[in-house]
Write a protein that holds these residues in place. Structure first.
Motif, PDB file in Angstrom:
ATOM      1  N   PRO A 599       3.211   2.744  -7.222  1.00 41.56           N
ATOM      2  CA  PRO A 599       4.608   2.395  -6.957  1.00 41.56           C
ATOM      3  C   PRO A 599       4.904   0.944  -7.329  1.00 41.56           C
ATOM      4  O   PRO A 599       3.999   0.109  -7.432  1.00 41.56           O
ATOM      5  CB  PRO A 599       4.741   2.629  -5.442  1.00 41.56           C
ATOM      6  CG  PRO A 599       3.692   3.632  -5.126  1.00 41.56           C
ATOM      7  CD  PRO A 599       2.550   3.316  -6.035  1.00 41.56           C
ATOM      8  N   VAL A 600       6.189   0.642  -7.487  1.00 44.86           N
ATOM      9  CA  VAL A 600       6.618  -0.653  -8.003  1.00 44.86           C
ATOM     10  C   VAL A 600       6.103  -1.815  -7.170  1.00 44.86           C
ATOM     11  O   VAL A 600       5.623  -2.812  -7.698  1.00 44.86           O
ATOM     12  CB  VAL A 600       8.160  -0.696  -8.091  1.00 44.86           C
ATOM     13  CG1 VAL A 600       8.639  -2.094  -8.448  1.00 44.86           C
ATOM     14  CG2 VAL A 600       8.655   0.306  -9.115  1.00 44.86           C
ATOM     15  N   ASP A 601       6.166  -1.723  -5.836  1.00 44.39           N
ATOM     16  CA  ASP A 601       5.840  -2.863  -4.981  1.00 44.39           C
ATOM     17  C   ASP A 601       4.416  -2.806  -4.437  1.00 44.39           C
ATOM     18  O   ASP A 601       4.101  -3.436  -3.434  1.00 44.39           O
ATOM     19  CB  ASP A 601       6.827  -2.944  -3.815  1.00 44.39           C
ATOM     20  CG  ASP A 601       6.876  -1.643  -3.009  1.00 44.39           C
ATOM     21  OD1 ASP A 601       6.263  -0.649  -3.448  1.00 44.39           O
ATOM     22  OD2 ASP A 601       7.526  -1.636  -1.949  1.00 44.39           O
ATOM     23  N   ALA A 602       3.532  -2.066  -5.089  1.00 44.15           N
ATOM     24  CA  ALA A 602       2.192  -1.853  -4.564  1.00 44.15           C
ATOM     25  C   ALA A 602       1.185  -2.835  -5.141  1.00 44.15           C
ATOM     26  O   ALA A 602       1.347  -3.371  -6.238  1.00 44.15           O
ATOM     27  CB  ALA A 602       1.744  -0.427  -4.859  1.00 44.15           C
ATOM     28  N   ARG A 603       0.131  -3.058  -4.345  1.00 48.65           N
ATOM     29  CA  ARG A 603      -1.074  -3.740  -4.806  1.00 48.65           C
ATOM     30  C   ARG A 603      -2.221  -2.743  -4.732  1.00 48.65           C
ATOM     31  O   ARG A 603      -2.281  -1.934  -3.817  1.00 48.65           O
ATOM     32  CB  ARG A 603      -1.380  -4.965  -3.952  1.00 48.65           C
ATOM     33  CG  ARG A 603      -0.360  -6.087  -4.104  1.00 48.65           C
ATOM     34  CD  ARG A 603      -0.743  -7.269  -3.221  1.00 48.65           C
ATOM     35  NE  ARG A 603       0.201  -8.365  -3.346  1.00 48.65           N
ATOM     36  CZ  ARG A 603       0.127  -9.341  -4.245  1.00 48.65           C
ATOM     37  NH1 ARG A 603      -0.900  -9.353  -5.097  1.00 48.65           N
ATOM     38  NH2 ARG A 603       1.021 -10.294  -4.300  1.00 48.65           N
ATOM     39  N   LEU A 604      -3.135  -2.838  -5.693  1.00 49.97           N
ATOM     40  CA  LEU A 604      -4.183  -1.827  -5.796  1.00 49.97           C
ATOM     41  C   LEU A 604      -5.553  -2.484  -5.949  1.00 49.97           C
ATOM     42  O   LEU A 604      -5.695  -3.497  -6.634  1.00 49.97           O
ATOM     43  CB  LEU A 604      -3.919  -0.915  -7.006  1.00 49.97           C
ATOM     44  CG  LEU A 604      -4.913   0.232  -7.229  1.00 49.97           C
ATOM     45  CD1 LEU A 604      -4.804   1.273  -6.127  1.00 49.97           C
ATOM     46  CD2 LEU A 604      -4.681   0.879  -8.592  1.00 49.97           C
ATOM     47  N   SER A 605      -6.548  -1.892  -5.282  1.00 51.13           N
ATOM     48  CA  SER A 605      -7.940  -2.276  -5.499  1.00 51.13           C
ATOM     49  C   SER A 605      -8.765  -1.006  -5.602  1.00 51.13           C
ATOM     50  O   SER A 605      -8.405   0.038  -5.038  1.00 51.13           O
ATOM     51  CB  SER A 605      -8.460  -3.158  -4.365  1.00 51.13           C
ATOM     52  OG  SER A 605      -8.533  -2.420  -3.150  1.00 51.13           O
ATOM     53  N   ILE A 606      -9.880  -1.090  -6.330  1.00 52.86           N
ATOM     54  CA  ILE A 606     -10.801   0.032  -6.465  1.00 52.86           C
ATOM     55  C   ILE A 606     -12.183  -0.459  -6.069  1.00 52.86           C
ATOM     56  O   ILE A 606     -12.696  -1.424  -6.647  1.00 52.86           O
ATOM     57  CB  ILE A 606     -10.822   0.598  -7.894  1.00 52.86           C
ATOM     58  CG1 ILE A 606      -9.412   0.991  -8.353  1.00 52.86           C
ATOM     59  CG2 ILE A 606     -11.752   1.814  -7.978  1.00 52.86           C
ATOM     60  CD1 ILE A 606      -9.350   1.495  -9.791  1.00 52.86           C
ATOM     61  N   ASN A 607     -12.761   0.183  -5.051  1.00 56.90           N
ATOM     62  CA  ASN A 607     -14.056  -0.238  -4.505  1.00 56.90           C
ATOM     63  C   ASN A 607     -14.064  -1.721  -4.152  1.00 56.90           C
ATOM     64  O   ASN A 607     -15.041  -2.443  -4.377  1.00 56.90           O
ATOM     65  CB  ASN A 607     -15.183   0.080  -5.489  1.00 56.90           C
ATOM     66  CG  ASN A 607     -15.452   1.572  -5.583  1.00 56.90           C
ATOM     67  OD1 ASN A 607     -14.963   2.352  -4.780  1.00 56.90           O
ATOM     68  ND2 ASN A 607     -16.215   1.975  -6.588  1.00 56.90           N
ATOM     69  N   GLY A 608     -12.936  -2.186  -3.598  1.00 57.42           N
ATOM     70  CA  GLY A 608     -12.828  -3.560  -3.129  1.00 57.42           C
ATOM     71  C   GLY A 608     -12.466  -4.574  -4.195  1.00 57.42           C
ATOM     72  O   GLY A 608     -12.241  -5.747  -3.870  1.00 57.42           O
ATOM     73  N   ARG A 609     -12.359  -4.165  -5.457  1.00 53.91           N
ATOM     74  CA  ARG A 609     -12.033  -5.109  -6.531  1.00 53.91           C
ATOM     75  C   ARG A 609     -10.563  -4.959  -6.909  1.00 53.91           C
ATOM     76  O   ARG A 609     -10.124  -3.864  -7.255  1.00 53.91           O
ATOM     77  CB  ARG A 609     -12.918  -4.840  -7.753  1.00 53.91           C
ATOM     78  CG  ARG A 609     -12.658  -5.778  -8.922  1.00 53.91           C
ATOM     79  CD  ARG A 609     -13.663  -5.538 -10.033  1.00 53.91           C
ATOM     80  NE  ARG A 609     -13.544  -4.216 -10.609  1.00 53.91           N
ATOM     81  CZ  ARG A 609     -12.704  -3.905 -11.601  1.00 53.91           C
ATOM     82  NH1 ARG A 609     -11.899  -4.836 -12.105  1.00 53.91           N
ATOM     83  NH2 ARG A 609     -12.679  -2.685 -12.086  1.00 53.91           N
ATOM     84  N   PRO A 610      -9.779  -6.057  -6.869  1.00 60.62           N
ATOM     85  CA  PRO A 610      -8.361  -5.961  -7.250  1.00 60.62           C
ATOM     86  C   PRO A 610      -8.210  -5.457  -8.680  1.00 60.62           C
ATOM     87  O   PRO A 610      -8.988  -5.811  -9.570  1.00 60.62           O
ATOM     88  CB  PRO A 610      -7.857  -7.403  -7.103  1.00 60.62           C
ATOM     89  CG  PRO A 610      -8.813  -8.052  -6.166  1.00 60.62           C
ATOM     90  CD  PRO A 610     -10.151  -7.420  -6.438  1.00 60.62           C
ATOM     91  N   VAL A 611      -7.191  -4.633  -8.886  1.00 55.59           N
ATOM     92  CA  VAL A 611      -6.934  -4.050 -10.203  1.00 55.59           C
ATOM     93  C   VAL A 611      -5.565  -4.521 -10.690  1.00 55.59           C
ATOM     94  O   VAL A 611      -4.575  -4.441  -9.950  1.00 55.59           O
ATOM     95  CB  VAL A 611      -6.976  -2.511 -10.140  1.00 55.59           C
ATOM     96  CG1 VAL A 611      -6.556  -1.904 -11.470  1.00 55.59           C
ATOM     97  CG2 VAL A 611      -8.369  -2.043  -9.758  1.00 55.59           C
ATOM     98  N   ALA A 612      -5.523  -5.014 -11.924  1.00 53.61           N
ATOM     99  CA  ALA A 612      -4.261  -5.494 -12.503  1.00 53.61           C
ATOM    100  C   ALA A 612      -3.399  -4.305 -12.916  1.00 53.61           C
ATOM    101  O   ALA A 612      -3.894  -3.312 -13.468  1.00 53.61           O
ATOM    102  CB  ALA A 612      -4.550  -6.384 -13.703  1.00 53.61           C
ATOM    103  N   LEU A 613      -2.103  -4.410 -12.644  1.00 52.79           N
ATOM    104  CA  LEU A 613      -1.122  -3.409 -13.055  1.00 52.79           C
ATOM    105  C   LEU A 613      -0.267  -4.006 -14.159  1.00 52.79           C
ATOM    106  O   LEU A 613       0.089  -5.185 -14.102  1.00 52.79           O
ATOM    107  CB  LEU A 613      -0.256  -2.990 -11.870  1.00 52.79           C
ATOM    108  CG  LEU A 613      -1.002  -2.461 -10.634  1.00 52.79           C
ATOM    109  CD1 LEU A 613      -0.020  -2.201  -9.498  1.00 52.79           C
ATOM    110  CD2 LEU A 613      -1.767  -1.187 -10.972  1.00 52.79           C
ATOM    111  N   ASP A 614       0.088  -3.199 -15.146  1.00 55.28           N
ATOM    112  CA  ASP A 614       0.929  -3.727 -16.219  1.00 55.28           C
ATOM    113  C   ASP A 614       2.387  -3.782 -15.772  1.00 55.28           C
ATOM    114  O   ASP A 614       2.703  -3.538 -14.594  1.00 55.28           O
ATOM    115  CB  ASP A 614       0.759  -2.909 -17.501  1.00 55.28           C
ATOM    116  CG  ASP A 614       1.279  -1.475 -17.372  1.00 55.28           C
ATOM    117  OD1 ASP A 614       2.014  -1.177 -16.396  1.00 55.28           O
ATOM    118  OD2 ASP A 614       0.961  -0.648 -18.247  1.00 55.28           O
TER     119      ASP A 614
END
Length: 655
Positions: A599-614
């Protein structure tokens, strides 16, 4: 004279009186208690059931808080509590017990009238700032037991009407009987006292007589089955549960679970998903429970009852516990893995004994002389002290509950906010505990630290929601003067072009061009019907022109095609996380491609590592799976909303 000193003189007179006429058994003395401001000797915690405190001649319901010299504590049949002292020592009080608390030069005195007490001195009990170590003297109508604090120890004291028993499970004690005789007992030994005489029972010298008890099995989640001894067919567990006989087998299908309860005990055995065991026997004697199983495959979780001695016996391994503890036992090709989640137990193999406490894992192999103990790792999915977190998973075995701050703590986990449906409880020594993850439902937990502060949290669990992938939607694009606009949120969708049929046409050629680049089509199809389909991803985001040209049987063009307008527009207003890859069950190597959209206002991490969104909140990255089986844990956070965790469970590539 201060009130604690007056009380202590009374206590000494009572003890001196016990030494006279040592050969005559007397009823347990009545302990005189007087309240006074005095020094705080310990703190009462972990109160459950009916527990009463007597102070200054007045008695009422006990509450967690400080305890002073002269205080007396009494538990009813279902009551239990823990007294914690400044140096880290604790005394667990079982049901139907009574004792009074006092102090003498250099130590603390417990005058026990009846019941069971379990004294523990953990490793490194005396910590800077926690107070100096003190000796503990436990007085009973049959003698006194001195327990030092300079080494880890675990001592169980049981006082009945006409006899007493002191079991040394760890460390050593000194016992002074009413006849003045001094006995020294070390780990595995016991002292039994009756009729004014005390006897040292060395390890293995006496076997407690146990009587058979019933074991009832109930289905948890999914499918659980029972096979009677000698039978060939498995049958579903009865809806209301059923009593097992020695030799009966229990198994669960994938995603299922079963719960086995021992009659007259709070000990519960939970069989995990895709697991199987055979009940050999179950027996009980006094405050001792013993269950014998043959775990053929899979996991079982074991919650040992507070205030009881418990033994779990399996081929090649015996687990002994002296109080509340939670274990997870897994059958392996070489033996067992034993995870201590809460409390402390002892692993026994022949004459070898190995202590195991919360936060440790023991690897037990038939070829090794002793278990290998190492720190237990937290589960890949970790939940902090928050309320309302959501977890979507395909069958995760466990989840880690974490909190801030080192040191011992008491943990309780339940299925309801009132903690009437407990899942796990006990003492831990590291700032996390691994807990079985429910397929569906909610977990509530509370953690009480040594300083008296408490933190709580909750989370809901469910299978991953089915997200309507636009890649599986075939968008229809009709011929006409109006421009067709298609919005998509995952990846460019499949497209079907429709147009009017031509009576003399044998085939139709459909060509699609990028706007402003009409020299070469980006896609072209020749079909026999008045519709042409392009698979998902054939057209990417952008503006297009497309035309349809009718063809004769010889391939001649019957008439010119008219250009139509099409636009594919990426819309990043997805309401929830969409994980396009990897799929659950996908085979992976050291790394796996993870892709999707948030979603537009979300922050995401995978296995504790932040993931950049385009710019359109899409992501595509390589990630190292963790755990066994390997998993990817997607954590999405949004302002003002609880965290959402999506778990993808994978398969390790290879043999």
């Amino acid at each position: 004279m201060s009130a604690p000193r007056r009380w202590f003189l009374v206590l000494l007179l009572l003890v001196a009186g016990c030494d006279d006429d040592a050969g005559t058994a007397r009823p347990a003395p009545t302990v005189a208690v007087e309240a006074g401001p005095g020094e705080v000797l310990g703190h009462l915690e972990g109160v459950s059931g009916d527990v009463r405190l007597e102070r200054g001649g007045e008695q009422g319901p006990a509450a967690e808080g400080p305890l002073y010299g002269g205080d007396a504590l009494e538990t009813a049949a279902g009551g239990a509590a823990t007294v914690r002292f400044p140096d880290g020592r604790s005394v667990e009080v079982g049901p139907d017990a009574r004792f009074a608390l006092g102090a003498e030069s250099g130590g603390i005195v417990l005058q026990v009238e009846r019941g069971i007490l379990l004294s523990r001195v953990p490793a490194g009990a005396s910590r800077p700032g926690a107070g100096s170590t003190v000796a503990l003297t436990i007085r009973t109508p049959f003698g006194l037991t001195r327990v030092g604090a300079d080494a880890p120890s675990e001592v169980r004291v049981q006082v009945a009407e006409d006899a007493g028993r002191v079991e040394v499970r760890l460390g050593a004690i000194e016992f002074v009987g009413r006849d003045g005789k001094t006995l020294r007992a070390s780990e595995g030994d016991a002292v039994e006292a009756a009729s004014g005489k005390a006897e040292l029972v060395a390890r293995g010298a006496r076997v407690l007589e146990l009587a058979p008890i019933a074991v009832t099995v109930r289905s948890g989640t999914g499918r659980a089955e029972v096979r009677a001894k000698g039978a060939s067919k498995w049958r579903p567990v009865a809806k209301r549960g059923q009593v097992l006989s020695p030799g009966d087998g229990v198994r669960t299908r994938r995603g299922g679970s079963a719960v086995l309860a021992l009659e007259g005990s709070g000990t519960v055995v939970s069989l995990g998903s895709d697991a199987e065991l055979v009940l050999t026997s179950a027996e009980q004697g006094g405050a001792t429970d013993e269950a014998r199983f043959d775990l053929l495959r899979g996991w079982l979780d074991l919650q040992l009852a507070r205030g009881r001695t418990s033994r779990l016996v399996m081929p090649g391994l015996q687990v002994e516990g002296g109080g509340e503890a939670r274990l997870a036992v897994r059958r392996t090709a070489a033996g067992y893995l034993v995870d201590a989640l809460t409390g402390e137990v002892t692993l026994v193999r022949g004459e070898a004994r190995q202590a195991l406490r919360a936060g440790e894992r023991a690897t037990v192999e038939a070829s090794a002389p002793a278990p290998r103990v190492e720190p237990l790792a937290a589960a890949p999915l970790a939940l902090g002290v928050v309320d309302g977190a959501e977890v979507f998973h395909p069958g995760l075995r466990e989840v880690a509950l974490t909190w801030e701050g080192e040191g011992e703590a008491m943990v309780e986990v339940a299925e309801d906010a009132a903690f009437t449906r407990p899942v796990l409880s006990g003492r831990v020594y590291r700032p996390f505990v691994n807990v079985p993850a429910p397929a569906r439902g909610t977990l509530h937990w509370r953690v009480r630290r040594e300083d008296g502060t408490q933190v709580t949290g909750s989370a809901s669990f469910a299978p991953e929601r089915a997200v309507r992938s636009l890649a599986r939607v075939r968008n229809v694009v009709p011929e006409g003067p109006e421009k067709t606009t298609i919005f998509y949120q995952d990846k460019p969708p499949a497209v079907t072009f429709t147009y009017a049929a031509e009576a003399s046409a044998a085939r139709y050629r459909v060509a699609v061009y990028r706007a402003g680049a009409l020299d070469t089509p980006v896609a072209e199809r020749v079909v026999t019907e008045p519709r042409a389909a392009l698979n998902a991803g054939a057209l990417s985001e952008g503006s297009y022109l497309w035309s349809v040209t009718p063809l004769s049987a010889t391939g001649a063009q019957l008439k010119g095609g008219r250009m139509n307008k099409l636009e594919l527009v990426y819309d990043n207003s997805v309401p929830e996380l969409v994980v396009a890859t990897p799929r659950n069950g996908q085979k992976v190597g050291a790394k796996v491609r993870a892709a999707g959209v948030a979603p537009v206002d979300a922050r995401l991490s995978i296995n504790g590592r932040p993931v950049a969104l385009d710019g359109k909140h899409r992501f595509s990255t390589w990630v190292e799976p963790v755990g066994a089986p390997p998993v990817l844990v997607f954590k999405m956070t949004r302002p003002g909303a609880p965290a959402v965790h999506t778990v993808r469970t994978l398969k390790q590539r290879g043999p």
